[in-house]
Design a protein around this motif. Structure first.
Motif, PDB file in Angstrom:
ATOM      1  N   VAL B  93      46.812  31.402  33.424  1.00 44.70           N
ATOM      2  CA  VAL B  93      46.745  32.811  33.623  1.00 44.70           C
ATOM      3  C   VAL B  93      44.926  33.469  32.579  1.00 44.70           C
ATOM      4  N   GLN B  94      44.738  32.198  31.683  1.00 41.39           N
ATOM      5  CA  GLN B  94      43.131  32.344  31.388  1.00 41.39           C
ATOM      6  C   GLN B  94      42.085  32.372  32.382  1.00 41.39           C
ATOM      7  N   GLN B  95      42.437  30.862  32.917  1.00 38.01           N
ATOM      8  CA  GLN B  95      41.810  30.018  33.687  1.00 38.01           C
ATOM      9  C   GLN B  95      41.102  31.003  35.141  1.00 38.01           C
ATOM     10  N   TRP B  96      41.874  32.158  35.986  1.00 39.33           N
ATOM     11  CA  TRP B  96      42.148  32.781  36.414  1.00 39.33           C
ATOM     12  C   TRP B  96      41.635  33.538  36.020  1.00 39.33           C
ATOM     13  N   LEU B  97      41.386  34.621  35.095  1.00 42.05           N
ATOM     14  CA  LEU B  97      40.847  35.851  34.344  1.00 42.05           C
ATOM     15  C   LEU B  97      39.404  35.428  34.569  1.00 42.05           C
ATOM     16  N   SER B  98      39.353  34.088  33.612  1.00 45.77           N
ATOM     17  CA  SER B  98      37.779  33.228  33.548  1.00 45.77           C
ATOM     18  C   SER B  98      37.162  33.485  34.722  1.00 45.77           C
ATOM     19  N   PHE B  99      37.166  33.380  35.174  1.00 50.23           N
ATOM     20  CA  PHE B  99      36.985  32.950  37.103  1.00 50.23           C
ATOM     21  C   PHE B  99      36.941  34.391  37.405  1.00 50.23           C
ATOM     22  N   SER B 100      37.048  35.184  37.118  1.00 47.57           N
ATOM     23  CA  SER B 100      37.524  37.071  38.366  1.00 47.57           C
ATOM     24  C   SER B 100      36.275  37.348  37.729  1.00 47.57           C
ATOM     25  N   ARG B 102      33.876  35.429  37.289  1.00 49.99           N
ATOM     26  CA  ARG B 102      32.490  35.163  38.013  1.00 49.99           C
ATOM     27  C   ARG B 102      32.187  36.043  39.564  1.00 49.99           C
ATOM     28  N   LEU B 103      33.829  35.926  40.129  1.00 50.27           N
ATOM     29  CA  LEU B 103      33.453  36.739  41.083  1.00 50.27           C
ATOM     30  C   LEU B 103      32.904  38.130  41.104  1.00 50.27           C
ATOM     31  N   THR B 104      33.498  39.006  40.056  1.00 46.55           N
ATOM     32  CA  THR B 104      32.332  40.368  39.720  1.00 46.55           C
ATOM     33  C   THR B 104      30.671  39.937  39.662  1.00 46.55           C
ATOM     34  N   CYS B 163      42.101  39.103  40.622  1.00 47.96           N
ATOM     35  CA  CYS B 163      40.784  38.444  41.355  1.00 47.96           C
ATOM     36  C   CYS B 163      41.215  38.775  42.839  1.00 47.96           C
ATOM     37  N   PHE B 164      42.041  39.382  42.979  1.00 39.63           N
ATOM     38  CA  PHE B 164      42.426  39.845  44.112  1.00 39.63           C
ATOM     39  C   PHE B 164      41.424  41.252  44.364  1.00 39.63           C
ATOM     40  N   PRO B 165      41.015  42.250  43.864  1.00 38.45           N
ATOM     41  CA  PRO B 165      40.127  43.389  44.643  1.00 38.45           C
ATOM     42  C   PRO B 165      38.887  42.540  45.042  1.00 38.45           C
ATOM     43  N   TYR B 166      37.729  41.679  44.345  1.00 40.06           N
ATOM     44  CA  TYR B 166      36.423  41.045  44.821  1.00 40.06           C
ATOM     45  C   TYR B 166      36.783  40.402  45.882  1.00 40.06           C
ATOM     46  N   VAL B 167      37.599  39.285  46.326  1.00 41.14           N
ATOM     47  CA  VAL B 167      38.253  38.756  47.085  1.00 41.14           C
ATOM     48  C   VAL B 167      38.134  39.393  48.443  1.00 41.14           C
TER      49      VAL B 167
END
Lengths: 281, 219, 214
Positions: B93-100, B102-104, B163-167
């Protein structure tokens, strides 16, 4: 394509209220232009070779032309009507032909699928007969008596109503929509789509509105129209080809598309083909 | 709970979506981000000196990062959207929250450039966006092989919403989603959730509704 | 240039990536297609363009046994025939409104589409199970260099020292589509390992491609 026939037209290139001295680099029909405010606070538009282009300030926007406009900018009498609120919706760039952007604006049949639960909803998908004409005196395309059931026709609408529309193509890349005004049944709301052709396959779209609505905040009015246009954007960027085909064999219209048929015929008649595909490829 | 919101902002949409999925009522305060640049007005800078939205305000509490707001909503209304007790799940969960974040920056930056004419190095933003989508695709493939349909577990968590919206809106910035089958299936699973809401650029899954019977009018 | 002997067949997607009731975009040498599977599980492939306004059909939706365009909801049967125009509920669409269709076959979890008349069946890869699909900017020669192995006539690359196979095909947009296959008996851990190995191979192939282009 032909730039020539469309070069003497007026095009929107910025929001009047957002002019600044630093200027904004943009493009008109492939030519780089700069839109700025001069020392006297007046709008100044400079063409590619540094030549000054004609300027008009109207309907919240700065207008210019690469050629020599033979006509004044098309009239919108409602722009001078007291009591209306004028809404600069803001620019949105779309990777499509400027003519495709206009044609989509003239269409109601897509409402249930693209603007679901706002401008349309299944099962209310039927497009009833309406009237379309090319008005020779003003040289404009008009569609009248367009009726469509809408779950939320405007920010000021509460619940579903059958909305009546009139569509008007006033210039090759500018169109005006007159729409049932829920708070004032005797008047029409005016919603426009002013399109700046950057290239034949890329455009900046400047929607603008003149509404009777004393209740809704300006920001809500802007966001309602941005919502609608951004729902269209993903359609416009996925039509093939990007250019608007004028070859009748390329796309199949039905009765619901009479406005589009008239628009294409009018474009062809005037050789307004910047952004059009003449022969299927 | 008051959300300073912009209808076209994917980060604001994360919060609206999370609230819709968990039944939280939000009091929306629209911000004229475009064309008005209201997020840089004195009133909004007083709430968030970073000049970004969303901003969530509840009493004395002001939250300005969308991931933090997601966690706040979930902790209040739907703890099952947070990480469980398994260490790898909590970490993912933390991993993908951080990743999000980068998507922004990359997909979000490309979208602002291509759509609202904001400045940026479009080639670099798109290339970074593609690299991020490849990472996400690989992550989802591995999750599927573990028998889990979402980013951190076999149930959706705040990480998926982050992660969903920017993707989903990558095509707005000129980045195609065609090459990513696992992302397509994941996106579809999220869009099929009860209570899912759209934003402009993400269309309704019309197939979730049966084909209506339409009667021709007699007019 | 590689001449693959898959005849008219192109391996466009993996079966697992196309559940019932969905549509996805794919590419064959003839151009973009909308690949879809009906509620009852029947596969179809049509040109990715609605004849009405040119909208991409792969953005559409599948209800029952038909594919609908997202723009105006025009629905198409597997034959490509338009069967419904929501704007005119009483109208039976004329036969002239149809989307071009292609032959589609599913073999061992791989979906193949034929551009021309197919007289042979698409190849089957005994003992191999599909893992995932990926695209790369690397060409087949660069993939071969990175894998240390040549593509078979059917487009199968078996990298030296790895437990995976790559089924490669060149697309009309210059990218290469790779379907990663593993032995049917592989465990979940082995499959995750193969997926990571495939990522590494793609990185290596793209480095080779970049080097060759420089």
């Amino acid at each position: 394509m032909s730039v020539q026939a469309m070069i003497d037209e007026w095009y929107p290139v910025g929001i009047a209220a957002q002019l600044d001295a630093a200027g904004r680099n943009t493009m008109l029909m492939g030519e780089p232009i700069v839109v700025a405010k001069d020392a006297n606070g007046q709008a100044k538009v400079t063409g590619g070779n540094g030549r000054l282009l004609p300027v008009k300030m109207r309907y919240g926007h700065v207008w210019t032309s690469l050629g020599e406009p033979k006509k004044d900018l098309f009239p919108i009498p409602e722009a001078d009507q007291p009591g209306r609120r004028f809404v600069d919706v803001g620019v949105v760039r779309v990777r499509c032909s400027p003519l495709r952007a206009v044609e989509n604006f003239l269409d109601v049949a897509h409402f249930p699928f693209v603007h679901t639960d706002i401008l349309g909803a299944e099962p209310h998908t039927e497009v009833q007969n309406y009237k379309v004409e090319i008005r020779e005196d003003v040289d404009e395309v008009w569609a009248t008596q367009v009726k469509f059931y809408q779950p939320q026709a405007a920010k000021s609408a509460s619940g579903g109503i059958t909305t009546e529309y009139m569509y008007r193509v006033a210039a090759p890349t500018c169109t005006v929509l007159y729409k049932t005004c829920p708070p004032r049944p005797s008047e029409w709301d005016v919603i426009t789509l002013f399109v700046q052709p950057l290239t034949e396959e890329l455009c900046d779209v400047w929607p603008w509105m003149a509404l009777f609505d004393d209740e809704t905040s300006m920001t809500d009015l802007i966001h309602f129209q941005q919502t609608i246009f951004l729902q269209d954007r993903s359609i416009l960027e996925n039509q093939i080809p990007r250019l608007l085909p004028l070859d009748p064999g390329m796309e199949i219209p039905t009765r619901a598309d009479l406005t589009s048929i008239a628009y294409r015929r009018w474009l062809k008649r005037h050789n307004y083909t910047y952004g059009a595909q003449l022969v299927a490829q | 709970m008051k959300l300073y919101d912009y209808i076209l902002s994917p980060s604001c949409y994360k919060v609206r979506l999370m609230a819709a999925l968990t039944g939280v009522k939000l009091d929306l305060r629209p911000v004229d981000f475009h064309p008005g640049l209201e997020h840089r007005s004195p009133e909004l800078l007083a709430l968030n000196p970073a000049g970004s939205i969303p901003i969530l305000e509840e009493g004395d509490l002001i939250l300005t990062e969308s991931s933090a707001i997601l966690v706040y909503l979930a902790a209040q209304a739907a703890p099952e959207w947070l990480a469980g007790t398994k260490p790898e799940e909590a970490a993912r969960v933390q991993q993908w929250l951080s990743f999000s974040g980068r998507l922004t920056a990359n997909l979000g930056g490309a979208r602002l450039h291509e759509m609202l004419l904001r400045p940026g190095d479009i080639g670099a933003l798109q290339a970074q966006g593609i690299a991020a989508l490849r990472e996400l695709e690989a992550g989802l493939v591995e999750q599927n092989l573990r028998g889990e349909r979402f980013l951190a577990a076999d149930r959706p968590t705040v990480a998926d919403i982050a992660c969903f919206p920017y993707v989903a809106l990558a095509p707005d910035g000129g980045v195609s989603l065609d090459p990513y089958p696992a992302i397509r299936l994941w996106s579809r699973a999220l869009r099929s959730l009860d209570g899912f809401i759209e934003m402009p650029g993400i269309h309704r899954l019309h197939e979730l509704k049966a084909e209506p019977t339409v009667e021709e009018s007699k007019a | 240039m590689h001449t693959l002997t898959t005849g008219p067949w192109t391996p466009v997607a993996l079966s697992a990536d196309l559940p019932v009731g969905t549509v996805i975009p794919a590419r064959i040498p003839a151009g973009s297609i909308a690949l879809w599977r009906s509620e009852s599980g029947r596969l179809s492939a049509s040109a990715d363009r609605c004849p009405h306004r040119g909208m991409s059909l792969s953005h559409g939706f599948v209800r029952g046994e038909n594919l609908s365009c997202i723009y105006h909801g025009w629905s198409y049967a597997r034959s490509g025939q338009c069967i419904r125009i929501p704007a005119h509920p009483g109208l039976e669409p004329p036969e002239t409104i149809r989307a071009k269709t292609f032959t589609v076959e599913e073999v061992g979890g791989v979906i193949w589409v034929a551009t021309d008349e197919a007289t042979t069946a698409p190849p089957a890869f005994e003992g191999l199970a599909p893992l995932r699909s990926m695209t790369t900017t690397a060409g087949i020669a660069a993939i071969e260099a990175a894998a240390g192995a040549k593509a078979s006539a059917e487009g199968l690359v078996v990298p030296v020292g790895d437990t995976l196979c790559l089924l490669v095909s060149t697309r009309d947009d210059g990218q290469t589509l790779i379907h990663v296959l593993v032995t049917g008996a592989a465990s979940a851990e082995a499959r995750i390992g193969a997926s990571r190995a495939a990522e590494s191979l793609r990185r290596a192939a793209e480095a080779v491609q970049k080097e060759n282009a420089a």
